[in-house]
Design an enzyme around this catalytic site. Sequence first.
Site, PDB file in Angstrom:
ATOM      1  N   ASP A   1      32.183  94.708  13.025  1.00  0.00           N
ATOM      2  CA  ASP A   1      32.875  94.094  14.155  1.00  0.00           C
ATOM      3  C   ASP A   1      33.680  95.209  14.823  1.00  0.00           C
ATOM      4  OD1 ASP A   1      34.535  92.885  15.936  1.00  0.00           O
ATOM      5  OD2 ASP A   1      35.409  91.442  14.535  1.00  0.00           O
TER       6      ASP A   1
ATOM      7  N   GLN B   1      37.486  95.850  18.640  1.00  0.00           N
ATOM      8  CA  GLN B   1      38.695  96.603  19.004  1.00  0.00           C
ATOM      9  C   GLN B   1      38.476  98.105  18.881  1.00  0.00           C
ATOM     10  OE1 GLN B   1      41.296  95.270  20.353  1.00  0.00           O
ATOM     11  NE2 GLN B   1      41.098  93.110  19.841  1.00  0.00           N
TER      12      GLN B   1
ATOM     13  N   LYS C   1      37.311  94.418  26.573  1.00  0.00           N
ATOM     14  CA  LYS C   1      38.485  95.011  25.923  1.00  0.00           C
ATOM     15  C   LYS C   1      38.515  96.516  26.212  1.00  0.00           C
ATOM     16  CE  LYS C   1      38.533  91.458  22.333  1.00  0.00           C
ATOM     17  NZ  LYS C   1      39.834  90.796  22.394  1.00  0.00           N
TER      18      LYS C   1
ATOM     19  N   HIS D   1      38.474  88.835  11.803  1.00  0.00           N
ATOM     20  CA  HIS D   1      38.814  87.919  12.901  1.00  0.00           C
ATOM     21  C   HIS D   1      38.103  86.593  12.626  1.00  0.00           C
ATOM     22  CE1 HIS D   1      38.566  86.518  17.150  1.00  0.00           C
ATOM     23  NE2 HIS D   1      39.640  87.254  17.334  1.00  0.00           N
TER      24      HIS D   1
ATOM     25  N   CYS E   1      44.194  84.917  16.100  1.00  0.00           N
ATOM     26  CA  CYS E   1      42.861  84.470  15.621  1.00  0.00           C
ATOM     27  C   CYS E   1      42.444  85.200  14.356  1.00  0.00           C
ATOM     28  CB  CYS E   1      41.775  84.661  16.677  1.00  0.00           C
ATOM     29  SG  CYS E   1      42.046  83.731  18.162  1.00  0.00           S
TER      30      CYS E   1
HETATM   31  C1  LIG Z   1      38.474  92.074  15.954  1.00  0.00           C
HETATM   32  C2  LIG Z   1      37.901  91.091  16.926  1.00  0.00           C
HETATM   33  N1  LIG Z   1      36.683  90.588  16.716  1.00  0.00           N
HETATM   34  C3  LIG Z   1      36.115  89.708  17.556  1.00  0.00           C
HETATM   35  C4  LIG Z   1      36.771  89.284  18.683  1.00  0.00           C
HETATM   36  C5  LIG Z   1      36.103  88.285  19.592  1.00  0.00           C
HETATM   37  O1  LIG Z   1      35.923  88.836  20.864  1.00  0.00           O
HETATM   38  P1  LIG Z   1      35.545  87.885  22.111  1.00  0.00           P
HETATM   39  O2  LIG Z   1      36.623  86.851  22.176  1.00  0.00           O
HETATM   40  O3  LIG Z   1      35.578  88.820  23.273  1.00  0.00           O
HETATM   41  O4  LIG Z   1      34.220  87.328  21.841  1.00  0.00           O
HETATM   42  C6  LIG Z   1      38.054  89.773  18.950  1.00  0.00           C
HETATM   43  C7  LIG Z   1      38.812  89.300  20.126  1.00  0.00           C
HETATM   44  O5  LIG Z   1      40.009  89.352  20.202  1.00  0.00           O
HETATM   45  C8  LIG Z   1      38.628  90.713  18.060  1.00  0.00           C
HETATM   46  O6  LIG Z   1      39.835  91.210  18.279  1.00  0.00           O
END
Ligand SMILES: Cc1ncc(COP(=O)(O)O)c(C=O)c1O
Length: 380
Positions: free
Chosen positions: A173, A176, A199, A97, A339
């Site tokens: 990370d 998800q 989430k 991401h 993103c």
């Molecule tokens: C795989 C992954 N990492 C990081 C994030 C970042 O999360 P946040 O926007 O809640 O900080 C997301 C958000 O969609 C994500 O899907």
Amino acid sequence: MIYLDQAATSFPKPSEVIEAVGQALRNTPGSPGRSAHQGALAASHIIFEAREKIASFIGAEDSTQVIFTSGATESLNLVIMGLLNPGDRVIATHVEHNSVARPLEYLRKTREVKVVYAPCNEEGLVELETLERLIKEHKPRLLCVNLVSNVTGAIQPLAEILKIKGKSLVLVDAAQAVGHIPVDVTRWDIDFLAFSGHKGVFGPPGVGVLYIKPGRESELSPIKLGGTGSRSESLEAPEFLPDRFEPGTPNLCGIAGLSAGIDFIEETSLMKIHRHTTALADLFLEKIKDHPKIKIYGPKERIKAIPIVSINIEGLSPSEVALRLDKEFQVAVRPGLHCAPLAHKAIGTFPQGTVRFSFGYFNRVSEVEKAAEALLKIAA
Ligand SMILES: Cc1ncc(COP(=O)(O)O)c(C=O)c1O
């Protein structure tokens, strides 16, 4: 509205979460860790309990290793920006991401950090042999692993990756992953794990978690400094956790809501949630899989994915499809690059992206059937 954008943020929130947020706001007159009156102690207690619960939920042995942040983005930044020095090498997967890729690219420019992306196959799964070769060749200080892709739902083979990590520190990370699959930081023996509260764990937005393995905190410089309510005589940040990485007044309502979200999962059972959401994704796939104009991305063996389904319709852009789903059928999904441009490059959908359907515990079979019918009508 049929809400199938659960990977962006889960909705609706359990009533217990809404109640906990309201309770914290209504009945807690004080700032946690700041004063000694009853209101402040009650606030501190909410945070203490939440920390203990989360530690147990993710398998952390010591709850002080659980740091509250504003979300996965801040948690990931805390590690990437706080750990890496000029000349350090990092390997990340090709499905990261932007909350990993952008800080890494920033450090590539500003600190001469060397960043290498390990390739993933068309299904969005990392190529283990190449990763192993890259690790041996570059001997990275940090290995970043996107445990579950927000584009395809692909679950990376973390156990296999950990066997070949060499001496590198591992940042997972799990934005998800948490709330979808079991997470155990101690059994996995990973160094850092980041996730958001809003989430899979049903909390409100604006709260997240960073787990730091005991001892690793000394390798991280804080990226934010300020008041902690502790060691106030010193102009330096406290060395101990969690205070070192939690300056400023914490998001009490967010943390209270996240705590209630974890309770909700424990009471419902992660397995039951997983079974329901997986059945919804399977039903959706069954209904759309034979349409000649619909292309489905992600792991073919669905056991390797959480309930996220990314598709494209031949001849239509993802935003056109999402717009029609919204306007004509009241189905909410997310089109585009999510993103995660690298992930789309890996699966061959850059730059247009895909249409992403993501399913949650509160979605019903009838909603999934209607969404599939709507998609088939648009594709017809
Ligand atoms: C795989 C992954 N990492 C990081 C994030 C970042 O999360 P946040 O926007 O809640 O900080 C997301 C958000 O969609 C994500 O899907």
